[in-house]
Design a protein around this motif. Structure first.
Motif, short mmCIF file in Angstrom:
data_model
loop_
_atom_site.label_atom_id
_atom_site.label_comp_id
_atom_site.label_asym_id
_atom_site.label_seq_id
_atom_site.Cartn_x
_atom_site.Cartn_y
_atom_site.Cartn_z
N GLU A 156 0.64 -1.20 0.06
CA GLU A 156 -0.04 0.08 -0.27
C GLU A 156 0.93 1.59 0.28
O GLU A 156 0.20 2.26 -0.69
N GLN A 157 2.09 1.39 1.24
CA GLN A 157 2.65 3.22 1.04
C GLN A 157 3.46 2.64 -0.19
O GLN A 157 3.62 3.99 -0.79
N ARG A 158 3.95 1.96 -0.64
CA ARG A 158 4.67 2.06 -2.71
C ARG A 158 3.82 2.15 -3.80
O ARG A 158 4.14 3.18 -4.41
N ASP B 188 -0.88 19.70 -6.61
CA ASP B 188 -0.42 20.64 -5.42
C ASP B 188 -0.76 18.82 -4.31
O ASP B 188 -1.34 18.17 -3.78
N SER B 189 0.31 19.18 -3.73
CA SER B 189 0.55 18.13 -2.01
C SER B 189 -1.07 17.92 -0.93
O SER B 189 -1.24 16.92 -0.76
N ARG B 190 -1.43 18.62 -1.32
CA ARG B 190 -2.41 18.66 0.49
C ARG B 190 -3.50 17.88 -0.46
O ARG B 190 -4.48 17.64 -0.03
N LEU B 191 -3.50 17.43 -1.80
CA LEU B 191 -4.74 17.07 -2.45
C LEU B 191 -4.82 15.69 -2.88
O LEU B 191 -5.00 15.21 -3.62
N ILE B 192 -3.38 15.81 -2.24
CA ILE B 192 -3.05 13.87 -2.80
C ILE B 192 -2.87 13.17 -1.67
O ILE B 192 -2.49 13.06 -0.21
N ALA B 193 -3.36 11.82 -1.82
CA ALA B 193 -3.23 10.75 -0.60
C ALA B 193 -1.92 9.58 -0.69
O ALA B 193 -1.96 9.60 -1.39
N ASP B 194 -1.96 9.26 0.82
CA ASP B 194 -0.81 9.43 1.54
C ASP B 194 -0.90 7.61 1.08
O ASP B 194 0.21 6.98 1.43
N ASP B 195 -2.41 7.06 1.84
CA ASP B 195 -2.80 5.62 1.64
C ASP B 195 -3.87 6.03 1.90
O ASP B 195 -5.17 6.83 1.03
N HIS B 196 -3.91 4.22 1.59
CA HIS B 196 -6.29 3.84 1.19
C HIS B 196 -7.16 4.38 1.94
O HIS B 196 -8.18 4.53 1.05
N ALA B 197 -6.46 4.95 3.22
CA ALA B 197 -7.67 5.34 3.97
C ALA B 197 -7.95 6.43 3.59
O ALA B 197 -9.13 7.03 4.00
N GLU B 198 -6.80 7.30 3.43
CA GLU B 198 -6.66 8.94 2.94
C GLU B 198 -7.81 8.86 1.56
O GLU B 198 -7.92 9.86 0.89
N ALA B 199 -7.12 7.98 -0.05
CA ALA B 199 -7.72 8.59 -0.38
C ALA B 199 -9.25 7.61 -0.45
O ALA B 199 -10.67 8.47 -1.26
N ALA B 200 -9.59 6.94 0.99
CA ALA B 200 -11.19 6.63 0.91
C ALA B 200 -11.76 8.01 0.67
O ALA B 200 -13.20 8.40 0.81
#
Length: 347
Positions: A248-250, A265-277
């Protein structure tokens, strides 16, 4: 409802152009503007010398990307671009995006992330989601839909199929540098430039369109951030549903870097699956996408939220030149046999 993600209200940047200062695209634009202009001119030259298909304004893009990836000198190498971004004037900003303090570590992490993404992409579940759901799901977004509604060839099945295959081929070129072959490491030395060229292509071709739904430019931070989700989150959710193993991290690091190279913008990009959801739901709740709440389940399309002409015009017909990727598929499966072995044994 405000667009609040990670505790920050991002309403003010949703309609911004794709040149965020806190993106790798923005950093490269500040660090080496001539290089970025050269990429833009490279794309412009391609447009001027490539005729439209079937009398339409659409021009296949793959030749321009092949030219960048076929250049064996240092000008477009990943190593050189990474060193530019990690130069004295820009290293702090670059580290804030990448999370690592050196160009060497960044390249190692990026290669590992690309390798994971290449593996995930080359599975039947992913291909089915990408071709059958991801591309069409981009139409959920009001500004994306408005963009394609204004481009008549976006409703022609033959052209849409060519466009989708063209995009897939470009993505495969970005990904393919991860294969451990004698010439693979050389091929991978232009993946950053290839992604930056994709950004310049979109900025040149799409920046002038205005959305009939929101009044903003169609090609904006919100539209591209959501488009990233249709490829990252939808595919990942399909794997989660099937209990497939993936890093997931990669996976999300790959998409974070791709998005940043595109100017998001970095503030609009998810870092993991929970953030993506969370982001997925927020795009619908905030009214950036059609239909409001509840958000549709990511792996299942809701045609009621998509323009009928765009829906009916979508098609994907595989092309013979995709056969060139079969050896890469075989090698990828062999390299990941342990993962599949554990899955088959229920471990």
């Amino acid at each position: 409802m405000p667009f609040i993600f990670r505790g920050q209200n991002l309403d003010a940047l949703l309609g911004d152009p794709l040149n965020a200062a806190n993106s790798l695209y923005g950093i490269m634009s500040a660090a080496e503007p001539q290089f970025m202009e050269d990429l833009r001119q490279h794309w412009k030259t391609h447009v001027r010398t490539t005729p439209g298909v079937n009398g339409t304004a659409w021009r296949p893009a793959l030749k321009a990307f092949s030219a960048i990836e076929g250049f064996w000198g240092n000008t477009y190498s990943d190593h050189r671009i990474a060193q530019v971004m990690y130069g004295p004037a820009h290293s702090v900003a670059t580290q804030a995006v990448t999370g690592v303090g050196s160009s060497a570590q960044f390249l190692r992490d990026f290669e590992a992330a690309r390798d994971e993404a290449f593996y995930v992409f080359f599975q039947a579940t992913s291909v089915n989601q990408l071709a059958g759901v991801s591309f069409k799901a981009t139409y959920y977004h009001k500004d994306v839909s408005s963009l394609f509604e204004q481009r008549p060839h976006s409703k022609l099945r033959a052209i849409v199929s060519r466009r989708v295959i063209d995009t897939a081929q470009i993505m495969l070129r970005i990904l393919y540098g991860n294969m451990n072959m004698g010439w693979g490491s050389l091929y991978s030395t232009r993946t950053l430039a290839t992604t930056l060229l994709l950004a310049q292509m979109h900025n040149s071709a799409l920046a002038h369109y205005r959305s009939g739904y929101t009044g903003r430019r169609c090609y904006n931070q919100s539209a591209v951030a959501f488009t990233l989700l249709t490829f990252s989150y939808i595919v990942a959710q399909a794997w989660v549903d099937k209990n497939y193993e993936y890093n997931e991290q990669r996976w999300y690091y790959f998409w974070k870097l791709v998005g940043s190279l595109l100017g998001v913008d970095s503030r609009l990009i998810a870092d993991d699956h929970a953030e993506a959801a969370t982001l997925w739901d927020l795009f619908f709740a905030r009214g950036e996408c059609f239909g409001g709440t509840p958000a549709p389940y990511p792996t299942t399309l809701d045609p009621n939220r998509i323009d009928d002409d765009l829906w009916n015009g979508y098609a994907v017909q595989p092309e013979a030149n995709l056969i060139q990727w079969v050896p890469a598929f075989v090698v990828t499966q062999m390299r990941n046999s342990v993962r599949w072995g554990k899955y088959m044994l229920g471990l």
